[in-house]
Design a protein around this motif. Structure first.
Motif, PDB file in Angstrom:
ATOM      1  N   GLU A  94       0.807  -1.221   0.000  1.00  0.00           N
ATOM      2  CA  GLU A  94       0.000   0.000   0.000  1.00  0.00           C
ATOM      3  C   GLU A  94       0.838   1.269   0.000  1.00  0.00           C
ATOM      4  O   GLU A  94       0.300   2.376  -0.099  1.00  0.00           O
ATOM      5  CB  GLU A  94      -0.960   0.009   1.201  1.00  0.00           C
ATOM      6  N   ASP A  95       2.151   1.136   0.111  1.00  0.00           N
ATOM      7  CA  ASP A  95       3.034   2.294  -0.024  1.00  0.00           C
ATOM      8  C   ASP A  95       3.327   2.614  -1.487  1.00  0.00           C
ATOM      9  O   ASP A  95       3.967   3.622  -1.782  1.00  0.00           O
ATOM     10  CB  ASP A  95       4.361   2.048   0.709  1.00  0.00           C
ATOM     11  N   THR A  96       2.890   1.763  -2.383  1.00  0.00           N
ATOM     12  CA  THR A  96       3.112   1.992  -3.812  1.00  0.00           C
ATOM     13  C   THR A  96       2.442   3.286  -4.243  1.00  0.00           C
ATOM     14  O   THR A  96       1.242   3.480  -4.040  1.00  0.00           O
ATOM     15  CB  THR A  96       2.555   0.816  -4.623  1.00  0.00           C
ATOM     16  N   ALA A  97       3.237   4.176  -4.831  1.00  0.00           N
ATOM     17  CA  ALA A  97       2.740   5.490  -5.229  1.00  0.00           C
ATOM     18  C   ALA A  97       3.871   6.264  -5.890  1.00  0.00           C
ATOM     19  O   ALA A  97       5.031   5.829  -5.871  1.00  0.00           O
ATOM     20  CB  ALA A  97       2.229   6.269  -4.013  1.00  0.00           C
ATOM     21  N   THR A  98       3.512   7.395  -6.450  1.00  0.00           N
ATOM     22  CA  THR A  98       4.517   8.370  -6.859  1.00  0.00           C
ATOM     23  C   THR A  98       4.758   9.307  -5.683  1.00  0.00           C
ATOM     24  O   THR A  98       3.799   9.828  -5.110  1.00  0.00           O
ATOM     25  CB  THR A  98       4.057   9.155  -8.085  1.00  0.00           C
ATOM     26  N   TYR A  99       6.019   9.476  -5.346  1.00  0.00           N
ATOM     27  CA  TYR A  99       6.396  10.289  -4.194  1.00  0.00           C
ATOM     28  C   TYR A  99       6.961  11.619  -4.664  1.00  0.00           C
ATOM     29  O   TYR A  99       7.804  11.673  -5.574  1.00  0.00           O
ATOM     30  CB  TYR A  99       7.423   9.548  -3.346  1.00  0.00           C
ATOM     31  N   TYR A 100       6.508  12.669  -4.027  1.00  0.00           N
ATOM     32  CA  TYR A 100       6.901  14.024  -4.383  1.00  0.00           C
ATOM     33  C   TYR A 100       7.473  14.736  -3.156  1.00  0.00           C
ATOM     34  O   TYR A 100       6.993  14.532  -2.043  1.00  0.00           O
ATOM     35  CB  TYR A 100       5.702  14.833  -4.861  1.00  0.00           C
ATOM     36  N   CYS A 101       8.451  15.593  -3.397  1.00  0.00           N
ATOM     37  CA  CYS A 101       8.850  16.508  -2.336  1.00  0.00           C
ATOM     38  C   CYS A 101       8.402  17.914  -2.720  1.00  0.00           C
ATOM     39  O   CYS A 101       8.242  18.237  -3.907  1.00  0.00           O
ATOM     40  CB  CYS A 101      10.350  16.458  -2.062  1.00  0.00           C
ATOM     41  N   ALA A 102       8.164  18.699  -1.707  1.00  0.00           N
ATOM     42  CA  ALA A 102       7.730  20.070  -1.875  1.00  0.00           C
ATOM     43  C   ALA A 102       8.462  20.932  -0.860  1.00  0.00           C
ATOM     44  O   ALA A 102       8.780  20.465   0.243  1.00  0.00           O
ATOM     45  CB  ALA A 102       6.226  20.189  -1.675  1.00  0.00           C
ATOM     46  N   ALA A 103       8.729  22.162  -1.232  1.00  0.00           N
ATOM     47  CA  ALA A 103       9.480  23.050  -0.349  1.00  0.00           C
ATOM     48  C   ALA A 103       8.874  24.438  -0.356  1.00  0.00           C
ATOM     49  O   ALA A 103       8.416  24.932  -1.395  1.00  0.00           O
ATOM     50  CB  ALA A 103      10.943  23.113  -0.796  1.00  0.00           C
ATOM     51  N   ASP A 104       8.894  25.033   0.796  1.00  0.00           N
ATOM     52  CA  ASP A 104       8.421  26.408   0.916  1.00  0.00           C
ATOM     53  C   ASP A 104       9.033  27.024   2.161  1.00  0.00           C
ATOM     54  O   ASP A 104       9.656  26.327   2.971  1.00  0.00           O
ATOM     55  CB  ASP A 104       6.886  26.457   0.983  1.00  0.00           C
ATOM     56  N   GLU A 105       8.820  28.304   2.319  1.00  0.00           N
ATOM     57  CA  GLU A 105       9.437  29.000   3.441  1.00  0.00           C
ATOM     58  C   GLU A 105       8.594  28.927   4.705  1.00  0.00           C
ATOM     59  O   GLU A 105       9.050  29.347   5.767  1.00  0.00           O
ATOM     60  CB  GLU A 105       9.692  30.459   3.049  1.00  0.00           C
ATOM     61  N   CYS A 164       5.238  23.440   8.448  1.00  0.00           N
ATOM     62  CA  CYS A 164       4.669  22.192   7.949  1.00  0.00           C
ATOM     63  C   CYS A 164       3.139  22.233   7.843  1.00  0.00           C
ATOM     64  O   CYS A 164       2.565  21.528   7.013  1.00  0.00           O
ATOM     65  CB  CYS A 164       5.093  21.033   8.851  1.00  0.00           C
ATOM     66  N   GLN A 165       2.512  23.034   8.669  1.00  0.00           N
ATOM     67  CA  GLN A 165       1.049  23.053   8.646  1.00  0.00           C
ATOM     68  C   GLN A 165       0.500  23.483   7.299  1.00  0.00           C
ATOM     69  O   GLN A 165      -0.635  23.155   6.957  1.00  0.00           O
ATOM     70  CB  GLN A 165       0.511  23.978   9.748  1.00  0.00           C
ATOM     71  N   VAL A 166       1.270  24.236   6.535  1.00  0.00           N
ATOM     72  CA  VAL A 166       0.782  24.758   5.253  1.00  0.00           C
ATOM     73  C   VAL A 166       1.614  24.253   4.087  1.00  0.00           C
ATOM     74  O   VAL A 166       1.537  24.797   2.993  1.00  0.00           O
ATOM     75  CB  VAL A 166       0.736  26.299   5.264  1.00  0.00           C
ATOM     76  N   ILE A 167       2.391  23.191   4.290  1.00  0.00           N
ATOM     77  CA  ILE A 167       3.300  22.734   3.234  1.00  0.00           C
ATOM     78  C   ILE A 167       2.532  22.204   2.031  1.00  0.00           C
ATOM     79  O   ILE A 167       3.048  22.198   0.912  1.00  0.00           O
ATOM     80  CB  ILE A 167       4.284  21.683   3.785  1.00  0.00           C
ATOM     81  N   ALA A 168       1.298  21.789   2.217  1.00  0.00           N
ATOM     82  CA  ALA A 168       0.520  21.302   1.079  1.00  0.00           C
ATOM     83  C   ALA A 168       0.291  22.398   0.049  1.00  0.00           C
ATOM     84  O   ALA A 168       0.015  22.106  -1.114  1.00  0.00           O
ATOM     85  CB  ALA A 168      -0.810  20.724   1.553  1.00  0.00           C
ATOM     86  N   GLY A 169       0.405  23.641   0.476  1.00  0.00           N
ATOM     87  CA  GLY A 169       0.252  24.758  -0.436  1.00  0.00           C
ATOM     88  C   GLY A 169       1.571  25.276  -0.969  1.00  0.00           C
ATOM     89  O   GLY A 169       1.627  26.388  -1.497  1.00  0.00           O
ATOM     90  N   ALA A 170       2.621  24.470  -0.861  1.00  0.00           N
ATOM     91  CA  ALA A 170       3.951  24.895  -1.289  1.00  0.00           C
ATOM     92  C   ALA A 170       3.961  25.282  -2.763  1.00  0.00           C
ATOM     93  O   ALA A 170       3.232  24.731  -3.588  1.00  0.00           O
ATOM     94  CB  ALA A 170       4.964  23.777  -1.042  1.00  0.00           C
ATOM     95  N   THR A 171       4.834  26.206  -3.082  1.00  0.00           N
ATOM     96  CA  THR A 171       4.935  26.671  -4.459  1.00  0.00           C
ATOM     97  C   THR A 171       5.961  25.896  -5.268  1.00  0.00           C
ATOM     98  O   THR A 171       6.013  26.004  -6.486  1.00  0.00           O
ATOM     99  CB  THR A 171       5.313  28.161  -4.498  1.00  0.00           C
ATOM    100  N   ASN A 172       6.783  25.112  -4.591  1.00  0.00           N
ATOM    101  CA  ASN A 172       7.860  24.390  -5.270  1.00  0.00           C
ATOM    102  C   ASN A 172       7.653  22.889  -5.107  1.00  0.00           C
ATOM    103  O   ASN A 172       7.624  22.386  -3.975  1.00  0.00           O
ATOM    104  CB  ASN A 172       9.215  24.779  -4.679  1.00  0.00           C
ATOM    105  N   TRP A 173       7.529  22.209  -6.241  1.00  0.00           N
ATOM    106  CA  TRP A 173       7.279  20.771  -6.245  1.00  0.00           C
ATOM    107  C   TRP A 173       8.217  20.077  -7.229  1.00  0.00           C
ATOM    108  O   TRP A 173       8.554  20.627  -8.278  1.00  0.00           O
ATOM    109  CB  TRP A 173       5.839  20.473  -6.666  1.00  0.00           C
TER     110      TRP A 173
END
Length: 122
Positions: free
Chosen positions: A89-100, A103-112
């Motif tokens: 069930e860990d099978t997936a595409t994994y992405y990293c994201a970065a922002d300034e 963590c509470q708002v990292i889902a809205g990061a501008t850099n992916w």
């Protein structure tokens, strides 16, 4: 803008391990909050881990807690996601994201990144 590149994905058997890497060009990751996400076909994107730029605090989704570890290597300007005891069930595409921001708002990061595929199968 920060360009992010993930690497380290692949095919692994259940119970195996992988280490994903997130590298940046255009900036260093040292001052950014970095999150890891994954998305499986037909499913919504899931936030699974994050490391804060303010105090290094970390976050893990319940689905990966105790198995995955996020870490930062400031010398190499990299962020890693070490994944142990992998399950199908860990099978997936994994992405990293970065922002300034935190963590509470990292889902809205501008850099992916573009993502790296992880497949857990026997």
């Amino acid at each position: 803008q920060v360009q992010l590149v993930e690497s380290g994905g692949g095919l692994v058997r259940p119970g195996g391990s992988l280490r994903l890497s997130c590298a940046a060009s255009g900036a260093t990751l040292d001052t950014y909050t970095v999150g890891w996400f994954r998305q499986a076909p037909g499913k919504e994107r899931e936030s699974i881990s994050c490391i804060s730029n303010s105090d290094g605090s970390t976050f893990y989704a319940n689905s990966v807690k105790g198995r995955f570890t996020i870490s930062r290597d400031s010398d190499k300007h990299m962020v890693y996601l070490t994944m142990n005891n992998l399950k199908p069930e860990d099978t997936a595409t994994y992405y990293c994201a970065a922002d300034e921001y935190d963590c509470q708002v990292i889902a809205g990061a501008t850099n992916w990144g573009q993502g790296t595929q992880v497949t857990v199968s026997s």
